[in-house]
Scaffold this motif. Structure first.
Motif, short mmCIF file in Angstrom:
data_model
loop_
_atom_site.label_atom_id
_atom_site.label_comp_id
_atom_site.label_asym_id
_atom_site.label_seq_id
_atom_site.Cartn_x
_atom_site.Cartn_y
_atom_site.Cartn_z
N ASN A 220 1.07 -1.25 0.08
CA ASN A 220 0.19 -0.11 0.00
C ASN A 220 0.82 1.22 -0.13
O ASN A 220 0.32 2.29 -0.35
CB ASN A 220 -0.93 0.14 1.21
N GLY A 221 2.13 1.14 0.31
CA GLY A 221 2.90 2.17 0.33
C GLY A 221 4.15 2.05 0.80
O GLY A 221 4.69 0.95 1.10
N LEU A 222 5.23 3.03 0.77
CA LEU A 222 6.59 2.83 1.27
C LEU A 222 6.71 3.96 2.35
O LEU A 222 6.47 5.09 2.51
CB LEU A 222 7.48 3.28 -0.16
N MET A 223 7.76 3.30 3.21
CA MET A 223 8.34 4.28 4.15
C MET A 223 9.71 4.36 3.81
O MET A 223 10.38 3.19 3.62
CB MET A 223 8.34 3.56 5.62
N LEU A 224 10.11 5.56 3.50
CA LEU A 224 11.80 5.99 3.18
C LEU A 224 12.47 6.68 3.94
O LEU A 224 11.87 7.88 4.33
CB LEU A 224 11.77 6.28 1.60
N GLU A 225 13.81 6.22 4.23
CA GLU A 225 14.49 7.24 5.21
C GLU A 225 14.94 8.49 4.49
O GLU A 225 15.72 8.08 3.28
CB GLU A 225 15.36 6.56 5.91
N THR A 226 14.85 9.72 4.90
CA THR A 226 15.32 10.88 4.14
C THR A 226 15.81 11.62 4.96
O THR A 226 15.21 11.93 6.25
CB THR A 226 13.78 11.47 3.50
N HIS A 227 16.82 12.38 4.61
CA HIS A 227 17.54 13.20 5.47
C HIS A 227 18.15 14.52 4.47
O HIS A 227 18.47 14.23 3.43
CB HIS A 227 18.90 12.42 6.13
N ASN A 228 18.13 15.86 5.12
CA ASN A 228 18.74 16.66 4.41
C ASN A 228 20.11 16.62 4.03
O ASN A 228 20.67 17.32 3.17
CB ASN A 228 18.27 18.28 5.14
N ASN A 229 20.76 15.93 4.91
CA ASN A 229 22.49 15.85 4.45
C ASN A 229 22.87 14.20 4.94
O ASN A 229 23.51 14.23 5.91
CB ASN A 229 22.96 16.98 5.34
N PRO A 230 22.35 13.51 4.08
CA PRO A 230 22.49 11.98 4.50
C PRO A 230 23.98 11.90 4.79
O PRO A 230 24.16 10.95 5.56
CB PRO A 230 22.22 11.09 3.07
N LYS A 232 26.00 13.04 6.58
CA LYS A 232 26.29 13.66 7.96
C LYS A 232 25.35 13.03 9.17
O LYS A 232 25.41 13.25 10.13
CB LYS A 232 26.18 15.15 8.00
N ALA A 233 24.59 12.25 8.41
CA ALA A 233 23.42 11.53 9.32
C ALA A 233 24.28 10.88 10.31
O ALA A 233 25.00 10.09 10.17
CB ALA A 233 22.65 10.54 8.33
N LEU A 234 23.64 10.64 11.57
CA LEU A 234 24.10 10.19 12.87
C LEU A 234 23.99 8.63 13.06
O LEU A 234 24.38 7.88 13.89
CB LEU A 234 23.84 10.73 13.84
N SER A 235 22.84 8.17 12.09
CA SER A 235 22.62 6.78 11.90
C SER A 235 22.08 6.29 10.60
O SER A 235 21.51 7.34 9.93
CB SER A 235 21.44 6.52 13.02
N ASP A 236 22.46 5.29 10.07
CA ASP A 236 21.94 4.82 8.81
C ASP A 236 22.17 5.85 7.68
O ASP A 236 21.48 5.98 6.90
CB ASP A 236 20.38 4.45 8.85
N SER A 237 23.42 6.33 7.58
CA SER A 237 23.94 7.49 6.81
C SER A 237 23.76 6.81 5.29
O SER A 237 23.35 7.72 4.31
CB SER A 237 25.31 8.07 7.18
N SER A 238 24.20 5.60 5.12
CA SER A 238 24.39 4.94 3.77
C SER A 238 22.86 4.79 2.85
O SER A 238 22.90 4.45 1.89
CB SER A 238 25.35 3.76 3.69
N GLN A 239 22.03 4.68 3.72
CA GLN A 239 20.42 4.35 3.25
C GLN A 239 19.59 5.40 3.23
O GLN A 239 18.49 5.27 2.71
CB GLN A 239 20.20 3.23 3.96
N GLN A 240 20.14 6.76 3.59
CA GLN A 240 19.06 7.88 3.64
C GLN A 240 19.29 8.68 2.02
O GLN A 240 20.23 8.71 1.65
CB GLN A 240 19.28 8.89 4.67
N LEU A 241 18.13 8.97 1.75
CA LEU A 241 17.89 9.73 0.53
C LEU A 241 17.86 11.35 0.89
O LEU A 241 17.18 11.50 1.84
CB LEU A 241 16.65 9.36 -0.32
N THR A 242 18.19 12.07 -0.19
CA THR A 242 17.92 13.53 0.01
C THR A 242 16.34 13.66 -0.23
O THR A 242 15.89 12.80 -1.08
CB THR A 242 18.90 14.62 -0.80
N PRO A 243 15.72 14.65 0.23
CA PRO A 243 14.38 14.97 -0.19
C PRO A 243 14.25 15.07 -1.72
O PRO A 243 13.11 14.40 -2.25
CB PRO A 243 14.09 16.22 0.42
N THR A 244 15.16 15.55 -2.44
CA THR A 244 15.10 15.59 -3.89
C THR A 244 15.22 14.06 -4.37
O THR A 244 14.61 13.90 -5.32
CB THR A 244 16.28 16.29 -4.54
#
Ligand code: PEP
Ligand code: MN
Length: 344
Positions: A220-230, A232-244
C-alpha cells in the motif's frame, strides 16, 4: 488516522533519527516542497527519537526532546508525524506531544511481552499503530503482534515489511523474503502493508528496485528514510535519500492498481477450471496410491520403489525448459512423493 482508500499509495518519509531541531525541520520543509512540486501526498513524516542500536556507543536518539521538534513539524507544516515507540511509557510522551501515529520496530517486535505492554497503553485510543516485522522471519510472531493491537481495539493498525536479518554476505542489509509479507497479505487481506526499502537495502543503490518490486506486489505504500544531509547523518547514513532523491524515486515508480480488470476475470475463470481439475485429479491420484499401498502390503513389497519414482519424474519433465518451472516441478514432485510414502 484511517487509511480508507487502499487504492491510493501512501508515502512516509523522514530521517532515521531526529538529531536536532534544525535537521528535523529542514528535512520536513524540503520534503513538503518536493511533495508539492510533484503532486505527491505525504501521508506522514517519520523520525526516530529513541533509537535501539546494536552497539552502546552509537547515537541513541534525542529522546523526549525530539517529540517537541516533531510536534513543531506537525503544527507548522500540517504533515502528520510518526515515531518509533520502544517501551510502553513512550506512548504517553507521544500523546503529550499530539503525535498520533507510531511504529514498533523490528527489535521490539521479537518481544511479545513488550508489545503487549505497548498494546495495553494504547487500548481504546485513536493511535495509528504500524507494526514492523520481527527481525527474525517468523510470520506467526508478526501476526501475533498485530493481533495484540487489534485486540486492544486500535482501529488503525498497519504492517511494515523491513526485511529479515540475514547473516550471509549479501548486497542487501536485510533479506526481503517477499513470501512472508505476501503470506501476511493473504492471511490478513484488509490490513494495509507498507514496505521499508531503506532498511531492506541498507544503501541507496537498490532502493528504487526494491520499491518498485513492493509496488508490483501490491504493497500500500513505502516508508523511506530521508535526510537533508545523508552523509552527515548520525545513523543509517548510507541508506538515506535527500528529499530531492526521494521525490525523484517516487515519481519514477510505475504504480499498479489493486483493482481487477475484465481481462483478469477471464483468465481467472480459466485458472479456476484448471484448479478444479487439478484438485479432482490429485484426489483420484491419492485413492490409487491407497490401492497400491494395499497391494504392496498384501504382497510384502517395500513402500519405496526408486525405479518406479524415476518414471513418474520423467513424465513431468517434458513440458518446459523454463528453470523456474523446473524448480517448481521438483518441489511439487518431492511433496507428492513424500505424501505418497507417508500414506502407504
Ligand atoms: C527505523 O525505522 O528507524 C528502524 C530502527 O527500523 P527497524 O526497526 O526496522 O530496524
Ligand atoms: Mn534507520
Amino acid at each position: 488516522m484511517n487509511l480508507n482508500n487502499l487504492e491510493e499509495k501512501v508515502w512516509i518519509a523522514g530521517p532515521c533519527a531526529a538529531e536536532n531541531r534544525e535537521q528535523v525541520l529542514e528535512t520536513a520543509f524540503q520534503l513538503r516542497d518536493e511533495a508539492q512540486k510533484r503532486n505527491l501526498k505525504l501521508f506522514a513524516y517519520r523520525a526516530g527519537a529513541w533509537k535501539i542500536r546494536s552497539t552502546p556507543d552509537s547515537f541513541e536518539g534525542a529522546g523526549n526532546t525530539a517529540l517537541t521538534w516533531l510536534q513543531e513539524v506537525q503544527d507548522t507544516l500540517n504533515i502528520p508525524v510518526c515515531v518509533e515507540v520502544v517501551t510502553a511509557n513512550h506512548v504517553e510522551v507521544c500523546a503529550k506531544h499530539n503525535v498520533k501515529m507510531f511504529w514498533v520496530g523490528a527489535r521490539t517486535s521479537v518481544n511479545p511481552a513488550e508489545i503487549q505492554k505497548i498494546a495495553d497503553a494504547v487500548k481504546n485510543t485513536n493511535f495509528t499503530v504500524m507494526v514492523k516485522n520481527p527481525i527474525i522471519p517468523d510470520l506467526k510472531l508478526w501476526i501475533g503482534n498485530i493481533e495484540r493491537f487489534l485486540n486492544a481495539n486500535v482501529k488503525s493498525v498497519m504492517a511494515i515489511h523491513r526485511g529479515f536479518a540475514d547473516i550471509s554476505e549479501n548486497i542487501l542489509r536485510n533479506s526481503p523474503m517477499w513470501e512472508i509479507p505476501i503470506d501476511l497479505k493473504v492471511k490478513m487481506p484488509h490490513l494495509p502493508i507498507f514496505c521499508d526499502p531503506s532498511h531492506i537495502t541498507g544503501n541507496i543503490n537498490w532502493i528504487q528496485q526494491i520499491s518498485q518490486i513492493a509496488i508490483n506486489y501490491g504493497f500500500n505504500g513505502l516508508m523511506l528514510e530521508t535526510h537533508n544531509n545523508p552523509k552527515k547523518a548520525l545513523s543509517d547514513s548510507s541508506q538515506q535519500l535527500t528529499p530531492t532523491e526521494w521525490g525523484e524515486l517516487i515519481s519514477s515508480l510505475s504504480l499498479r492498481s489493486n483493482i481487477d480488470s475484465i481481462d483478469l476475470e477471464k483468465l481467472r475463470s480459466k485458472l479456476q477450471n484448471i484448479d478444479n481439475q487439478l484438485s479432482e485429479l490429485l484426489y483420484q491420484r491419492m485413492t490409487i496410491v491407497d490401492e497400491i499401498a494395499k497391494v504392496k502390503k498384501e504382497n510384502n513389497i517395500s513402500v519405496v520403489q526408486p525405479k518406479q519414482w524415476e518414471q513418474v519424474v520423467k513424465r513431468y519433465k517434458n513440458h518446459s525448459e523454463d528453470t523456474v518451472y523446473q524448480e517448481f516441478i521438483n518441489d511439487f514432485l518431492e511433496l507428492l512423493h513424500q505424501n505418497s510414502i507417508r500414506r502407504q
